[in-house]
Structures are given as C-alpha cells and as structure tokens.
Design a protein around this motif. Sequence first.
Motif, short mmCIF file in Angstrom:
data_model
loop_
_atom_site.label_atom_id
_atom_site.label_comp_id
_atom_site.label_asym_id
_atom_site.label_seq_id
_atom_site.Cartn_x
_atom_site.Cartn_y
_atom_site.Cartn_z
N ARG A 95 0.78 -1.19 -0.11
CA ARG A 95 0.19 -0.13 -0.12
C ARG A 95 0.99 1.24 -0.01
N ASN A 96 2.08 1.19 0.80
CA ASN A 96 2.78 2.56 0.78
C ASN A 96 3.32 2.82 -0.29
N GLY A 97 3.79 1.41 -1.04
CA GLY A 97 4.43 1.53 -2.65
C GLY A 97 3.58 2.01 -3.55
N GLN A 108 1.11 4.15 -3.10
CA GLN A 108 0.61 5.46 -2.80
C GLN A 108 1.65 6.31 -3.05
N ALA A 109 2.95 5.98 -2.95
CA ALA A 109 4.26 6.50 -3.36
C ALA A 109 4.18 6.92 -4.67
N MET A 110 3.46 6.02 -5.55
CA MET A 110 3.48 6.33 -7.03
C MET A 110 2.12 7.30 -7.42
N ILE A 124 7.82 8.31 -5.48
CA ILE A 124 8.57 9.43 -5.11
C ILE A 124 9.81 9.30 -4.44
N GLY A 125 10.10 8.03 -3.98
CA GLY A 125 11.26 7.82 -3.16
C GLY A 125 11.25 8.40 -1.66
N ILE A 126 12.35 8.23 -0.83
CA ILE A 126 12.32 8.94 0.47
C ILE A 126 13.55 9.74 0.69
N GLN A 186 13.07 9.38 10.42
CA GLN A 186 11.90 9.14 11.16
C GLN A 186 11.02 8.09 10.93
N LEU A 187 11.61 7.38 9.85
CA LEU A 187 10.57 6.32 9.29
C LEU A 187 9.91 5.55 10.35
N PHE A 188 10.63 4.85 11.09
CA PHE A 188 10.26 3.87 11.93
C PHE A 188 9.57 4.36 13.19
N PHE A 226 3.91 6.91 14.81
CA PHE A 226 2.92 7.97 14.58
C PHE A 226 3.55 9.12 13.85
N PHE A 227 4.73 8.67 12.94
CA PHE A 227 5.15 9.77 12.10
C PHE A 227 4.59 9.41 10.64
N THR A 228 4.01 10.34 10.05
CA THR A 228 3.50 10.11 8.77
C THR A 228 3.37 11.41 8.04
N THR A 229 3.60 11.24 6.61
CA THR A 229 3.31 12.47 5.82
C THR A 229 2.24 12.42 5.02
N LYS A 230 1.22 11.51 5.38
CA LYS A 230 0.13 11.42 4.76
C LYS A 230 -1.15 12.07 5.52
N ASP A 231 -2.20 12.75 4.62
CA ASP A 231 -3.35 13.44 5.34
C ASP A 231 -3.91 12.45 6.19
N GLU A 232 -3.98 11.30 5.95
CA GLU A 232 -5.01 10.33 6.49
C GLU A 232 -3.98 8.94 7.25
N GLY A 233 -2.76 9.31 7.11
CA GLY A 233 -1.88 8.28 7.72
C GLY A 233 -1.72 8.36 9.21
N MET A 234 -1.54 7.16 9.65
CA MET A 234 -1.38 7.10 11.17
C MET A 234 0.08 6.89 11.55
N GLY A 235 1.02 6.42 10.80
CA GLY A 235 2.27 6.59 10.99
C GLY A 235 2.68 5.42 12.11
N LEU A 236 1.63 4.46 12.15
CA LEU A 236 2.05 3.10 12.79
C LEU A 236 2.47 1.90 11.95
N GLY A 237 2.28 2.30 10.59
CA GLY A 237 2.42 0.97 9.88
C GLY A 237 3.81 0.39 9.81
P1 ADP Z 1 1.51 5.72 7.09
O1 ADP Z 1 1.47 5.09 5.82
O2 ADP Z 1 0.22 5.72 7.87
O3 ADP Z 1 1.81 7.22 6.81
P2 ADP Z 1 3.82 4.36 7.69
O4 ADP Z 1 4.57 3.83 8.79
O5 ADP Z 1 3.51 3.11 7.01
O6 ADP Z 1 2.54 4.98 8.07
O7 ADP Z 1 4.66 5.16 6.89
C1 ADP Z 1 5.55 6.46 7.23
C2 ADP Z 1 5.81 7.49 6.23
O8 ADP Z 1 7.04 6.96 5.62
C3 ADP Z 1 4.73 7.62 5.43
O9 ADP Z 1 3.76 8.53 5.73
C4 ADP Z 1 5.62 7.79 4.13
O10 ADP Z 1 6.05 9.40 4.22
C5 ADP Z 1 6.95 7.25 4.16
N1 ADP Z 1 6.88 5.96 3.47
C6 ADP Z 1 6.71 4.98 3.67
N2 ADP Z 1 6.80 3.89 2.78
C7 ADP Z 1 7.32 4.71 1.69
C8 ADP Z 1 7.64 4.50 0.25
N3 ADP Z 1 7.51 3.24 -0.39
N4 ADP Z 1 8.25 5.59 -0.60
C9 ADP Z 1 8.17 6.49 -0.20
N5 ADP Z 1 7.86 7.05 1.02
C10 ADP Z 1 7.17 6.16 2.09
#
Ligand code: ADP
Length: 678
Positions: free
Chosen positions: A575-577, A579-581, A616-618, A625-627, A630-641
């Motif tokens: 799902r993350n992948g 959404q990044a596209m 778009i890459g990271i 802060q990826l892991f 509660f860190f997220t860059t998405k409007d509806e994200g939870m940052g727990l995934g």
């Molecule tokens: P959420 O998906 O709810 O935001 P995640 O912990 O899964 O929470 O992801 C945290 C953040 O990591 C995302 O908000 C996104 O910015 C970044 N991220 C995760 N996977 C990717 C990816 N494949 N490519 C780019 N950014 C990513």
Amino acid sequence: MSLRSLVWQLPRRVMRSFSDRRISLWVALVLLLLALLATLVWLAGRYEASQVQAELERGAADAVSDIRSGLSRNNQALLAVPAWSVSEKNWQIQAQSLLSQNREWLRMEWRDAQGLLLAHENSPLRVPAFDNATRQNALVEIQQACMRAQRLNDAAYSRSYFLPQPNGLGMEVMELCLPILRANTLLGFAVVSYSLQGLLASQLGDTYGRRNQVSFTEPDGTRLAIYGEPKRANRLFHAQQLLDLPGNTLVLRIDGRRAIPDLFPNVLTALVTAMSIALVSVLLLLVKDSRRRLKAERDLADALAFRKAMEDSLVTGLRARDLQGRITYVNPAFCQMVGLTPAELLGCSAPMPYWPPEMAGEYQQRQAVRLAGNAPPREGFESVFMRKDGSRFSVLIIEAPLINVQGQQTGWMSAFLDMSEQRKVEELSRASQERLQATARLATVGEMASLLSHELNQPLAAISSYAAGSLNLLNDASQLQREPLLGNLQMALQRIAEQAGRAGKVINSVHDFVRRRDQNRQAIAPSALISDIMPLVLLQARKLQVRVETLFEERLPQVLCDRTMVEQVLLNLARNGMQAMDHPTCARRVLTLQVRRAASNVTHGWIEFSVIDAGIGIAPEVAKQLFTPFFTTKDEGMGLGLSLCRTVVEQHGGRLEFSPHTPRGTVFRFTLPTALNA
Ligand code: ADP
C-alpha cells in the motif's frame, strides 16, 4: 418530429417507398402482359382472317379458270356441231339440244359471212328474251365481236350490255361470235347470247354459289350480274379477279362472310388464349406470392427494428469480433462506455484504441489465447479499459463464441459491464472499514496504555511513597534511635524492591501477551502468502492505475511465520509503495513483489521478500524518522504501519530495511526464516 421517432420511422418509410415502387412495377408488368396477350390474340385473328382472304383469293382465281374452261368447252361443243352448212332444219334440232344443255345460253344464231341471220333458236328453258325483228340485222355488239373473231380466226366476245325485259326487269348479256371454217373457208358465224348471271350460275353455282355471292362487275365496281347470297356471318370478305376474254374483260368478284369473332375460331387462337389464361393465372399466383413476401418482409423489418431498439436501449456494451480479432459490431452502450464512435471502432484490431497503453501487452496475450480457441470463464473476468479522454475504468467482460446458423464459429461475442460505479462503492466501504480498523487498533492501544498506567501506577506510587518515607527517616536520623531507623529503612527498601518487582511483572505479562502469538506460526509457501494478499492489492492497484508484477525464484522452500501478521506486513508495504506512485510525475506505475533466497551470509537460508515501487522515493529527513511510531507525511496516515512491520519482522527473527531503487522509487525488503531452518 424528434430524431428518435425519425429513426424509428425510417425503416417503415423505406419499406413503404419500396412497396410503392414494387406495386407500380407489378402494375406495369400486368399491363405489359395484357398488352402482349391482346396483341397475340389480335395477331392470331388477323392471321386467321388472312387465311380466309387467301382462300377466297384462290377461290376467285379458280373460279375465273373454271369460267374460262367452261367457255372454251362451250366453244368446242359449238364447233363440233356437224350440221353447219347442212340444212336449216337439221341445225335447229342440234341447236335446240345445245341450248337445253347450256342454261346460260339465251339464244343461238347462225349468220353468214356477212353477218346476215340464217337461222336462230331461243333457249327452250327460258322465255325468249330477244325480239326477233331487232336481231335480223346484226347488233353493233355482234358486228364488233364477229369482226374480231374473223380477225383472230377464233372465238370473240362482245362487251356486255343490258337487255331490258318486258316484265320491267332486265339482264346483262354478252355475245359470243365463233367463226365456222371449212377447209379454210369462212362459212359463217355461230353467235351465242350469254346471260352473265346464267354463266355465273352454271359455271360457279355448285362450287362457289352456296357459301358466297359471285358477281361480275365493271372495273368501277358496278355490279353487272349477281348470283347467290352470302351466308349470314359477322365479317365480310371479298376477292376480285379479272376474266380477260377476247373482246371483253370482266371483273369476277366473290363476296363471302366468315364467322371470325368466334371465341375459339381455330386451334392457334385457342392455344394463344389458353396460354394467356395460364399466364394470367401464373401472374395471379405471383402477385399472391409477392404479397406474402411483402408481409414477411414487413414482419422481418419490424422484428429488426425491435431488435435494434433493444440493442440501443441496453446499458450493457456489446461487441462482436471476427476470428481474426477485428471488431465487426458495437452497440451504442459500448461506444458510450469508451467514448469512441462506431466508425472509429469497426474494423479495428489489436491493439484496440480503448486499451490502456501499459496493459496493451497483457491484453494482446489474452486475445491471442482467445483467438487460439480457448473459451473464457463463463462467469466473466475483470479488465481495465481506457476512455477517449485517457481516463481508465473497470469493466466486467463476459465472452462467448459467436456461432452462426450453420453452427460454425464466426467470431467472438462480448458483453461489457461498466464496473467503475461498483468499484467506487467498494473502495468507499474498504476505506471506511480501514478507518474503523485503525480506530479499533487505536482504542486497543489506548486501553492497553490505560491498563498499563493503572497497573503500574500502584507499584510506582508505593515505590515513591516508600522512597519518600526512607528519605524522611534519614533526615530525622539525629533525633531518633539508630536501631529502629535501620529496621524501618530495611522494611522500606524491601517494599520498594517488592513494588519494582510487581511493575516488572506487569511489563512481563504484556510481553507474554505479545509473545503468545508465536504459537500461531506455520510453514507456508511464499507464493501462497502473495496470492492471499493479491485480491486486496489489485483492488487498490486498479484504483491508482498501477500494474502489479510478481517475481518468484524457482523451487522456493516454505517459510515459518505467523501468516496473518506477515500478510499484514506485505499489505502495508504494498500500500505504501502504491501510494508513493500516486503522483502526477509518475508515468510508469509498476509495483513489483519479489520473493527469492536471501543472498548475504548473515541471512543464509532465509527468504527475502521485496516490495519495489517506482514512486517519489524517501527524502533523508523522512528516512530518519521512518520507523518512529505516529510519524506520517499523509493526510490520513497514522504513522504506525512501518513500526508495526518492523516489530512483526523482528519477532520472526528477520530484518526490515529499505533502500532507494533506480531509476526512481524505493525497495522495502524483509527476511523470514525457512521452515527447514527453524
Ligand atoms: P502511514 O502509511 O500511515 O503514513 P507508515 O509508517 O506506513 O505510516 O509510513 C510512514 C511514512 O513513511 C509515510 O507517511 C511515508 O511518508 C513514508 N513512506 C513509507 N513507505 C514509503 C515508500 N515506499 N516510498 C516513499 N515514502 C514512504
């Protein structure tokens, strides 16, 4: 008139104009046939009349020759009289005999070479027509005839003349003068007065007089003598023939009536009439047959119009292809679906204009399989089409072989259902379900946190009060006895140790609760893990217009894992992948799920799962802060995934890491132990 009703009425109008034209053609045919038949009957009648005319002409010619031979026979008889130059008495006897044999003779005279009357005899069969006194001297007619006879040395005739009779009537008479020669010496003339009517009666009476009227006429048509009455019949025929005698020329006329207008005057006309009746009957049958055909055509046109109306009102798209894959038919619903006109679609073959370019290869393969004769699943399959404006939409395709009336397959017939609305509803319900799950997860986390704080609060409060008590004891040490101080401090520290132990147990019980999931681990094929999550991945892929590829190394061993948790990890990463596209700069949207044996020494004997996107890459600040929970860059994200993923992977003893992917995107990979390894 609206366009729709015009389209409805068009086939009827065309049919009506066709039937009008057909009726006028039929009328023309009937008229022509009637004209032909009338002409045939008329020609047959004319032919018949000409036959009668020819017969009459032949009769007239025969009659003339009969008269001529009769006259020459008479001359022979006259010449044969032996009594010429014998005694008058003897002559009279012979003349009497000849006169009684020839009814047409009125009188016979014997005149000398100068024309003087030597002897005469009147016909015994009639009242004497002549006055003897006037005949003493030769009449002008007799003189002229005898001069001609002398000159010709043969019989000659006078012109006819009218001889009035005492009873008020009269008759036409012609004189014959025949020179009598003995040893080339003219002995005198035999003169015979012919009654023209008698001549007709005696010569032609039996043969022609019964059916016809025979007459002698002058060239101007004036009747001189008439014999016989033509039979009563509708049509009068007449024939004329010249009777050329030495000294006189008469016209013989035969008038005959014939019954031409009989319905069947002869076989020919009867035949023509019978054929005409047969033709008219055939024509009638044809008219009847054509009426039946017209009715059948009208019924067919109605049925066709009904079928067309049905096809036009269908919301299901219909398309027919021939065996070479060319489009042979599309209905309006299909055209509306893909936003192309029938002219743009008909005759098209692969790649079709409504195939999304990124799917063209896959669809071409599918079409090749279909054209090779493999029937598609009866329940249909889902696919993505592209509208003319480039937007994609899901369709459900149900295909079946197109069989003609001879039972041969002529192509493929397909029905299309636009699934975009249904997909939208599914997507909405999925999103709300996800939100619910997320809320539920948060609630669980919250509950667990409150439970922990409640459980830990008591031992921690006790620890702090014991610690505070111990400090107070140490402060008051100068005033108090040494012995009870040590005893109290010992007891307080004991209590502190007890409460810290209890807090530790609470933490351990939470850890145990998490560790209990170990019991759910099972050996499972990596491909089974991927295929389990595929429907959910594809659902989202369709929405974000992403193509999903899978790559499996051959003969992979099974992995030992908590199936639900690992599937959750794979789903999260996929799902993350995707959404990044979902970004306007992303032209090539492909998500690859790869499974292979791990290559590094550390992870030897492990299986590596990679989720590769071209998104778009990271960025480095995000990577830091990826892991973090509660860190997220998405409007509806939870940052727990991602933090959850890492926990799950690490619980299995594996590692979760990420790296950039060239030319763009990110690779997330994690390892799991094989069942053998464990
Ligand atoms: P959420 O998906 O709810 O935001 P995640 O912990 O899964 O929470 O992801 C945290 C953040 O990591 C995302 O908000 C996104 O910015 C970044 N991220 C995760 N996977 C990717 C990816 N494949 N490519 C780019 N950014 C990513």
